[in-house]
Design a protein around this motif. Structure first.
Motif, PDB file in Angstrom:
ATOM      1  N   LEU A   1      34.912  21.813  64.884  1.00  0.00           N
ATOM      2  CA  LEU A   1      34.640  23.143  64.354  1.00  0.00           C
ATOM      3  C   LEU A   1      33.775  23.096  63.103  1.00  0.00           C
ATOM      4  N   VAL A   2      34.038  22.122  62.236  1.00  0.00           N
ATOM      5  CA  VAL A   2      33.316  22.040  60.966  1.00  0.00           C
ATOM      6  C   VAL A   2      31.925  21.443  61.148  1.00  0.00           C
ATOM      7  N   LEU A   3      31.813  20.425  61.998  1.00  0.00           N
ATOM      8  CA  LEU A   3      30.560  19.669  62.123  1.00  0.00           C
ATOM      9  C   LEU A   3      29.840  19.894  63.454  1.00  0.00           C
ATOM     10  N   GLY A   4      30.417  20.731  64.313  1.00  0.00           N
ATOM     11  CA  GLY A   4      29.886  20.892  65.670  1.00  0.00           C
ATOM     12  C   GLY A   4      28.427  21.303  65.725  1.00  0.00           C
ATOM     13  N   ALA A   5      27.985  22.152  64.771  1.00  0.00           N
ATOM     14  CA  ALA A   5      26.604  22.635  64.796  1.00  0.00           C
ATOM     15  C   ALA A   5      25.590  21.527  64.562  1.00  0.00           C
TER      16      ALA A   5
ATOM     17  N   ASP B   1      41.931  15.854  56.464  1.00  0.00           N
ATOM     18  CA  ASP B   1      42.832  15.474  57.560  1.00  0.00           C
ATOM     19  C   ASP B   1      43.480  16.704  58.200  1.00  0.00           C
ATOM     20  N   GLN B   2      43.125  17.905  57.684  1.00  0.00           N
ATOM     21  CA  GLN B   2      43.614  19.158  58.270  1.00  0.00           C
ATOM     22  C   GLN B   2      42.497  19.937  58.964  1.00  0.00           C
ATOM     23  N   LEU B   3      41.264  19.442  58.857  1.00  0.00           N
ATOM     24  CA  LEU B   3      40.114  20.169  59.387  1.00  0.00           C
ATOM     25  C   LEU B   3      39.622  19.563  60.693  1.00  0.00           C
ATOM     26  N   SER B   4      39.276  20.422  61.648  1.00  0.00           N
ATOM     27  CA  SER B   4      38.737  19.978  62.927  1.00  0.00           C
ATOM     28  C   SER B   4      37.282  19.561  62.766  1.00  0.00           C
ATOM     29  N   ALA B   5      36.968  18.325  63.162  1.00  0.00           N
ATOM     30  CA  ALA B   5      35.587  17.839  63.077  1.00  0.00           C
ATOM     31  C   ALA B   5      34.675  18.646  64.007  1.00  0.00           C
TER      32      ALA B   5
ATOM     33  N   LYS C   1      35.024  13.746  68.471  1.00  0.00           N
ATOM     34  CA  LYS C   1      35.856  13.695  69.672  1.00  0.00           C
ATOM     35  C   LYS C   1      36.784  14.911  69.685  1.00  0.00           C
ATOM     36  N   PRO C   2      37.293  15.283  70.855  1.00  0.00           N
ATOM     37  CA  PRO C   2      38.249  16.400  70.917  1.00  0.00           C
ATOM     38  C   PRO C   2      39.465  16.114  70.041  1.00  0.00           C
ATOM     39  N   MET C   3      39.884  17.090  69.266  1.00  0.00           N
ATOM     40  CA  MET C   3      41.067  17.024  68.388  1.00  0.00           C
ATOM     41  C   MET C   3      40.912  16.048  67.223  1.00  0.00           C
ATOM     42  N   GLU C   4      39.707  15.532  67.005  1.00  0.00           N
ATOM     43  CA  GLU C   4      39.483  14.608  65.900  1.00  0.00           C
ATOM     44  C   GLU C   4      39.362  15.390  64.587  1.00  0.00           C
ATOM     45  N   THR C   5      39.973  14.863  63.520  1.00  0.00           N
ATOM     46  CA  THR C   5      39.845  15.508  62.217  1.00  0.00           C
ATOM     47  C   THR C   5      38.560  15.037  61.530  1.00  0.00           C
TER      48      THR C   5
END
Length: 263
Positions: A154-158, A148-152, A113-117
């Motif tokens: 950005l990290v998992l989007g691919a 809890d500091q990482l954007s889901a 989700k948007p802004m989800e960690t």
């Protein structure tokens, strides 16, 4: 008017690879670096073993292979040991989840989700067990930050958007220059003029270059942009930053049954 001249502020990995990409598109590029040497965090030293201050390799892709070919750098594929990942949960394990926990995590993962960690994503998809014993230890070694500091996104989007995946090349896994990452940096600097110990500002470069690109770390970018756009400069300073200490340990001989890479 056709924009052909570009000034890039920063001779770190981001600035130099950006300059390379712009040059391939036909732009005239000059790089301006505040320090006396290029590379930023990326530095290679030779002691008892070769030591990398930051990234030791790049994840292979079509673009990475093209970069190495352009620079005529011998590409070395990371050995099998670097692909042997171990996670400690009571003892070193290649898969730290129990059979029951694994079954709970094997469903079709939901898009972030948007802004989800990453931590929130793991908890929503499975449980905190997935986060604590798999996601957190695996990602901390890559990003140097807690989940809890990482954007889901950005990290998992691919995983959910094929357009975000880099195009696969001929080699799978991690690759590096034979003589260390500094070889990549110095080959890049040979492609264009680099001005070291530069005190140029964005404003002073605007009279010479139609386009000026800031390719530095957040703190330096905020300082550089302070007189140009104080609102943006202040916004950059609000981005959370992670302090990171890197230690390199070498062993004279193999003393353990565990064959892995890093710690």
């Amino acid at each position: 008017m056709t924009l052909t001249k570009v000034a890039v502020l920063g001779a770190g990995f981001s600035g130099l690879t950006l300059a390379w990409a712009l040059k391939k598109k036909g732009f005239e590029v000059e790089v301006f670096e505040a320090h006396a040497a290029p590379g930023g965090l990326i530095q290679t030293s030779f002691q008892k073993v070769m030591v990398e201050a930051a990234a030791h390799a790049l994840l292979s892709s079509l673009e990475v292979e093209e970069l190495f070919q352009d620079l005529k750098i011998e590409m070395v594929r990371a050995g099998y040991v670097s692909n042997a990942k171990w996670i400690f949960r009571g003892k070193a394990q290649k898969w730290p989840l129990t059979f029951k926990e694994s079954l709970k995590s094997l469903g079709i993962p939901k898009k972030p989700k948007p802004m989800e960690t990453v931590q929130e994503w793991a908890q929503r998809n499975s449980s905190m067990t997935l986060n604590d014993f798999l996601m957190a230890p695996a990602l901390q070694g890559v990003y140097g930050a807690q989940t809890d500091q990482l954007s889901a996104s950005l990290v998992l989007g691919a995983m959910f958007d094929k357009q975000l995946k880099p195009k696969r090349g001929n080699i799978k896994g991690s690759v590096a220059p034979l003589n260390g990452m500094n070889e990549l940096i110095h080959k890049l600097t040979s492609l264009f003029t680099v001005h070291y110990n530069s005190t140029h500002t964005v404003q002073s470069l605007k009279s010479l270059f139609p386009v000026v690109v800031v390719a530095t770390g957040i703190t330096d970018a905020s300082r550089i942009l302070e007189t140009e756009n104080s609102k943006l400069a202040n916004a950059l300073l609000k981005i959370p930053k992670v302090s990171l200490l890197s230690a390199t340990i070498s062993f004279g001989q193999q003393t353990s049954r565990i064959k892995g890479f890093g710690c």
